[in-house]
Enzyme design. Structure first.
Site, PDB file in Angstrom:
ATOM      1  N   SER A 139       0.778  -1.401   0.051  1.00  0.00           N
ATOM      2  CA  SER A 139      -0.110  -0.200  -0.149  1.00  0.00           C
ATOM      3  C   SER A 139       0.967   1.206  -0.051  1.00  0.00           C
ATOM      4  CB  SER A 139      -0.841   0.177   1.184  1.00  0.00           C
ATOM      5  OG  SER A 139      -0.150   0.266   2.579  1.00  0.00           O
ATOM      6  N   CYS A 140       0.294   2.393  -0.173  1.00  0.00           N
ATOM      7  CA  CYS A 140       0.933   3.760  -0.221  1.00  0.00           C
ATOM      8  C   CYS A 140       1.806   3.920   1.070  1.00  0.00           C
ATOM      9  CB  CYS A 140       0.026   4.813  -0.486  1.00  0.00           C
ATOM     10  SG  CYS A 140      -1.365   4.397   0.726  1.00  0.00           S
ATOM     11  N   HIS A 220      -1.587  11.243   3.123  1.00  0.00           N
ATOM     12  CA  HIS A 220      -1.019  10.823   4.452  1.00  0.00           C
ATOM     13  C   HIS A 220       0.013  11.550   4.846  1.00  0.00           C
ATOM     14  CE1 HIS A 220      -3.420   7.242   3.538  1.00  0.00           C
ATOM     15  NE2 HIS A 220      -2.682   6.781   2.717  1.00  0.00           N
ATOM     16  N   GLN A 301      -1.270   9.222  -1.553  1.00  0.00           N
ATOM     17  CA  GLN A 301      -1.722   7.879  -1.659  1.00  0.00           C
ATOM     18  C   GLN A 301      -2.133   7.519  -2.742  1.00  0.00           C
ATOM     19  OE1 GLN A 301      -3.553  10.499  -0.530  1.00  0.00           O
ATOM     20  NE2 GLN A 301      -5.766  10.110  -1.345  1.00  0.00           N
TER      21      GLN A 301
END
Ligand code: NAI
Ligand code: X15
Length: 340
Positions: A139-140, A220, A301
């Protein structure tokens, strides 16, 4: 011969990866698989993409007046590599189809590590993907943590990393999840899954992560504390980071102090879909005390995993080495390093 690619799932990630594949000199985007006949399908067609659909959706596409090029199964048969960018868990369901057709598949971070043979971040463990049939790009958050952790581990040796992740509550285009008027310590019982996920890339790394969900959509934010195996000055860290691939350094001196400034920066850089592919580290946030180093980084993200998907394709389907792949990817996507 170009590597033939099919992208299954044309949402936040899939649309960006498909666009990036079309920029690669050694790849051919055979088509994208979509379930919904919407504006994204129409714009994909206007960009020259072929559309493949689930067999049970023929009527809805006919009603929408959108001409398609076949079914998802046809796309899977026509390509060398599938990028699966469907929602969490759908990739696992699709994996049986890929296996049946003997196709190599690259999944995203929403799929569990048990589905795949390797989790790959190009700068860290590109070669681990060699010869594999099912891999994933993490994931990011895990991608950004893996890149910066690898930098510290490779340059100085890491004794311990403690990271707090301020996670965006939803993506800008999310209509279902929306942003919430609260801050949630999530998971309420630490650690968050990110540390364990980073260890699927950087084995044995001593990293502990916690996460809070916050009412924003742009990006994020990571607050990272690293205990190195030796004392390193702030200046040394800053000099080394300035040379590090896929790390963009920003500063309040340039008026960049928030994630919305980073979002606006992506527009001024002329990035497609506001993509920021790099870890965005604030120069002023870098602080050193003995063996401890602290810094803050923003993570777009929606885009940070795009170059990782491109390099993962070469790792599984070409003989190109990591540096050559990343050089091509960075050049074609306009990825920068150091101070903007
Ligand atoms: N959105 C984000 O911030 C990030 C997401 N990821 C991961 O990327 C993956 C995809 O996430 P998003 O792009 O955000 O999801 P999304 O919901 O934006 O896009 C998924 C797309 O797949 C389509 N789809 C659903 N079922 C399908 C099927 N059976 N066949 C073909 N298409 C199908 C949906 O209609 C949608 O267009 C997930 O594993 C997610 O965890 C990774 C990094 C960041
Ligand atoms: O935050 C993300 O991954 P994470 O679960 O590793 O933190 C991605 O942006 C996916 O988030 P989502 O699961 O809220 O779409």
């Amino acid at each position: 011969m170009p590597i033939k690619i099919g992208v299954v799932g044309y949402g936040t990630i899939g649309a960006r990866v498909a666009e990036a594949v079309m920029k690669q000199p050694d790849m051919e985007l055979v088509g994208i698989a979509k379930t919904t006949p919407d504006y994204k399908a129409k714009t994909a067609i206007s960009r020259g993409m072929k559309i493949f659909i689930p067999e049970n959706s023929v009527e809805s596409w006919k009603k929408a007046g959108i001409k398609v090029d076949g079914f998802i199964e046809d796309l899977v048969r026509e390509v060398d590599v599938i990028i699966d960018a469907t929602p969490k868990g759908v990739g696992k369901a699709n994996s049986e189809m890929y296996k049946k057709e003997g196709r190599v598949a690259i999944f995203q971070g929403g799929e569990k590590k048990d589905l795949v043979e390797a989790t790959v971040v190009a700068q860290v463990n590109y070669d681990e993907a060699r010869g594999k049939r099912m891999i994933r790009v993490p994931s990011c958050n895990t991608t950004a943590l893996s890149r910066i952790s690898w930098f510290f581990e490779r340059e100085y040796g890491v004794e311990r990393i403690i990271a707090t992740i301020a996670r965006r509550a939803a993506d800008p285009a999310d209509k279902k999840e929306g942003i919430i008027d609260n801050i949630e310590f999530d998971p309420i019982k630490p650690p968050s899954h990110h540390g364990e996920d980073v260890r699927t890339v950087l084995k044995n790394l001593n990293i502990f992560t916690t996460a809070i969900k916050i009412p924003t959509t742009h990006a994020h934010l990571h607050l990272i504390n690293v205990k190195l195996r030796k004392k390193v000055s702030r200046e040394e860290i800053l000099d080394a980071l300035s040379e590090e691939r896929r790390i963009m350094l920003v500063s309040s001196e340039d008026g960049i102090t928030t994630t919305s400034d980073v979002f606006e920066l992506s527009r001024h850089l002329g990035r497609p879909m506001n993509n920021i592919y790099e870890n965005v580290v604030w120069v002023e946030s870098i602080h050193s005390e003995g063996e401890w180093v602290y810094l803050a980084q923003a993570v777009h993200q929606e885009a940070i995993v795009v170059p990782e998907n491109i390099d993962a394709i070469r790792a599984v389907a070409s003989s190109l080495d990591a540096e050559s792949s990343m050089n091509t990817t960075d050049r074609t996507l306009g990825i920068v390093r150091g101070r903007i």
